[in-house]
Design a protein around this motif. Structure first.
Motif, short mmCIF file in Angstrom:
data_model
loop_
_atom_site.label_atom_id
_atom_site.label_comp_id
_atom_site.label_asym_id
_atom_site.label_seq_id
_atom_site.Cartn_x
_atom_site.Cartn_y
_atom_site.Cartn_z
N HIS A 1 -10.44 -23.35 -1.48
CA HIS A 1 -9.73 -22.50 -0.54
C HIS A 1 -8.48 -21.80 -0.65
CE1 HIS A 1 -13.00 -24.54 1.78
NE2 HIS A 1 -13.09 -23.55 2.32
N LYS A 2 -7.88 -22.11 -1.88
CA LYS A 2 -6.67 -21.66 -2.42
C LYS A 2 -6.61 -20.73 -3.49
CE LYS A 2 -4.31 -25.81 -0.78
NZ LYS A 2 -3.24 -26.90 -1.01
N GLN A 3 -7.74 -20.18 -3.90
CA GLN A 3 -8.15 -19.33 -4.96
C GLN A 3 -7.86 -17.78 -4.53
OE1 GLN A 3 -12.11 -19.52 -6.28
NE2 GLN A 3 -11.84 -21.69 -6.54
N GLN A 4 -7.75 -17.60 -3.15
CA GLN A 4 -7.69 -16.42 -2.63
C GLN A 4 -6.10 -15.87 -2.27
OE1 GLN A 4 -9.52 -18.72 -1.19
NE2 GLN A 4 -11.35 -18.32 -2.32
N SER A 5 -6.00 -14.57 -2.24
CA SER A 5 -4.69 -14.05 -2.03
C SER A 5 -4.92 -12.92 -1.14
CB SER A 5 -3.70 -14.02 -2.85
OG SER A 5 -3.16 -15.05 -3.61
N GLN A 6 -3.73 -12.43 -0.35
CA GLN A 6 -3.80 -11.36 0.45
C GLN A 6 -2.92 -10.41 -0.07
OE1 GLN A 6 -5.17 -10.92 4.51
NE2 GLN A 6 -6.45 -12.59 4.35
N ILE A 7 -2.82 -9.24 -0.18
CA ILE A 7 -1.81 -8.20 -0.84
C ILE A 7 -2.08 -6.83 -0.20
CG2 ILE A 7 -3.09 -7.20 -2.84
CD1 ILE A 7 -0.57 -7.95 -4.46
N LEU A 8 -0.79 -6.24 -0.20
CA LEU A 8 -0.50 -4.97 0.41
C LEU A 8 -0.98 -3.88 -0.60
CD1 LEU A 8 2.48 -5.50 2.58
CD2 LEU A 8 0.19 -5.80 3.22
N VAL A 9 -1.61 -2.84 -0.30
CA VAL A 9 -2.08 -1.90 -1.17
C VAL A 9 -1.85 -0.45 -0.28
CG1 VAL A 9 -3.92 -0.68 -2.65
CG2 VAL A 9 -3.76 -3.24 -2.66
N PRO A 10 -0.89 0.46 -0.80
CA PRO A 10 -0.82 1.72 -0.20
C PRO A 10 -2.30 2.49 -0.59
CG PRO A 10 1.10 1.19 -1.15
CD PRO A 10 0.09 0.02 -1.60
N LEU A 11 -2.87 3.34 0.27
CA LEU A 11 -4.07 4.01 -0.04
C LEU A 11 -3.85 4.94 -0.89
CD1 LEU A 11 -6.24 4.01 2.83
CD2 LEU A 11 -6.24 2.39 1.28
N ASP A 12 -2.63 5.78 -1.44
CA ASP A 12 -2.39 6.45 -2.16
C ASP A 12 -1.75 5.89 -3.65
OD1 ASP A 12 0.11 5.79 -1.55
OD2 ASP A 12 0.99 7.49 -1.11
N ALA A 13 -2.22 4.84 -3.89
CA ALA A 13 -1.46 4.06 -5.11
C ALA A 13 -2.56 4.40 -6.12
CB ALA A 13 -1.73 2.52 -4.76
N PRO A 14 -2.32 4.85 -7.22
CA PRO A 14 -3.11 5.13 -8.31
C PRO A 14 -4.49 4.21 -8.74
CG PRO A 14 -0.96 5.74 -9.11
CD PRO A 14 -0.96 4.77 -7.70
N GLY A 15 -5.37 4.53 -8.90
CA GLY A 15 -6.54 3.56 -8.98
C GLY A 15 -7.51 3.19 -7.74
N VAL A 16 -7.14 3.64 -6.62
CA VAL A 16 -7.73 3.39 -5.28
C VAL A 16 -8.67 4.75 -5.07
CG1 VAL A 16 -7.65 3.26 -2.88
CG2 VAL A 16 -5.90 1.89 -4.44
N LYS A 17 -9.85 4.35 -5.11
CA LYS A 17 -10.65 5.51 -5.01
C LYS A 17 -11.84 5.18 -3.96
CE LYS A 17 -10.68 6.28 -10.04
NZ LYS A 17 -11.54 6.16 -11.30
#
Length: 279
Positions: A199-215
């Protein structure tokens, strides 16, 4: 057990009901006409107009419960507990777009609570402020097509540290709200350390939807409906790089955040569904 509403609850129920009667129900036809006439993935103007009225009347961010530790300055909601908010969600559920009018729409509600409880001051300033103002929308990317995602420990999307950045790779789907033209940021859940305790393997992170690589690969139908203008997307994340400061709370805290986020949201969803069933 006493199921009678408190005087406070009755007051808020009356206020929301009056607003629905005066502004929302009479504009259902306007919403449908504007939606049909324009880009289906752009929120009709009537919603934005009604949001301004609701904000002026103080019927705004009612979902965010009071919290002594985190209610600082402007970072707070209307002061209603989940119990007090529940009947308001039921009333809003009677019209598909009503929750957004009061800035009480999922997944923004859960995401705002995440920022409120777990975000840094910088993260709040950049993302919570425009969300609480109703200027942008957001998404929560947890569910994946390759694993049973109801158990968040199964998530396989990778989040790897590389200097002052994190690199994210994975595929998500049923990412609600991604189709909205005002959706600007996603909270992404993935694994930052697959060798850590379960239960400590996971993280949450903020990703702007216009970031390169978001499709955004496609919008997924539910019972034949695409739920425009918000929709539910399949999203590919390919070598998406974001600053290390976009990490929420710290590495290995993702499951903890998910538990705190999803609980209240289930109540909101259930009450809105009851409201929808009543009409």
């Amino acid at each position: 057990m006493d199921f009678e509403y408190s005087a406070k609850s009755k007051e808020w129920i009356a206020r929301v009901t009056a607003f629905m009667d005066k502004h929302v129900y009479p504009n259902v036809d306007t919403f449908e006409k504007q939606h049909a006439a324009g880009d289906r993935w752009v929120t009709p103007q009537i919603v934005h107009d009604l949001k301004e009225i609701a904000k002026k009347e103080g019927l705004w961010n009612m979902f965010m419960p009071p919290h002594k530790e985190h209610d600082k300055g402007e970072w707070k909601g209307a002061g209603l507990t989940n119990l007090e908010y529940a009947p308001l969600a039921e009333i809003m559920g009677r019209v598909s777009f009503a929750s957004e009018v009061f800035n009480c729409s999922a997944p923004d509600t859960g995401n705002m609570e995440v920022f409120h409880y777990y975000g840094t001051d910088a993260q709040k300033e950049k993302w919570l402020r425009p969300l609480m103002n109703g200027d942008i929308r957001s998404a929560f990317l947890m569910t994946e097509p390759a694993v049973g995602s109801s158990d968040a420990t199964n998530i396989e999307t990778s989040i790897k540290r590389d200097g002052d950045e994190y690199v994210i790779n994975g595929r998500k789907w049923w990412s609600s709200g991604v189709g909205d033209s005002h959706c600007k940021v996603a909270i992404v859940m993935g694994k930052s350390d697959p060798n850590a305790e379960k239960h400590k393997q996971q993280s949450q992170i903020l990703v702007p939807l216009d970031a390169p690589g978001v499709k955004v690969l496609r919008m997924l139908p539910v019972f034949g409906y695409d739920d425009a203008p918000h929709g539910h997307a399949e999203v590919l994340l390919e070598n998406v790089r974001v600053p290390a400061t976009n990490m929420l709370l710290g590495e290995g805290r993702g499951f903890e955040i998910a538990q705190g986020r999803l609980g209240p949201g289930r109540i909101h969803h259930c009450m809105r569904t009851i409201g929808s069933a009543e009409v």
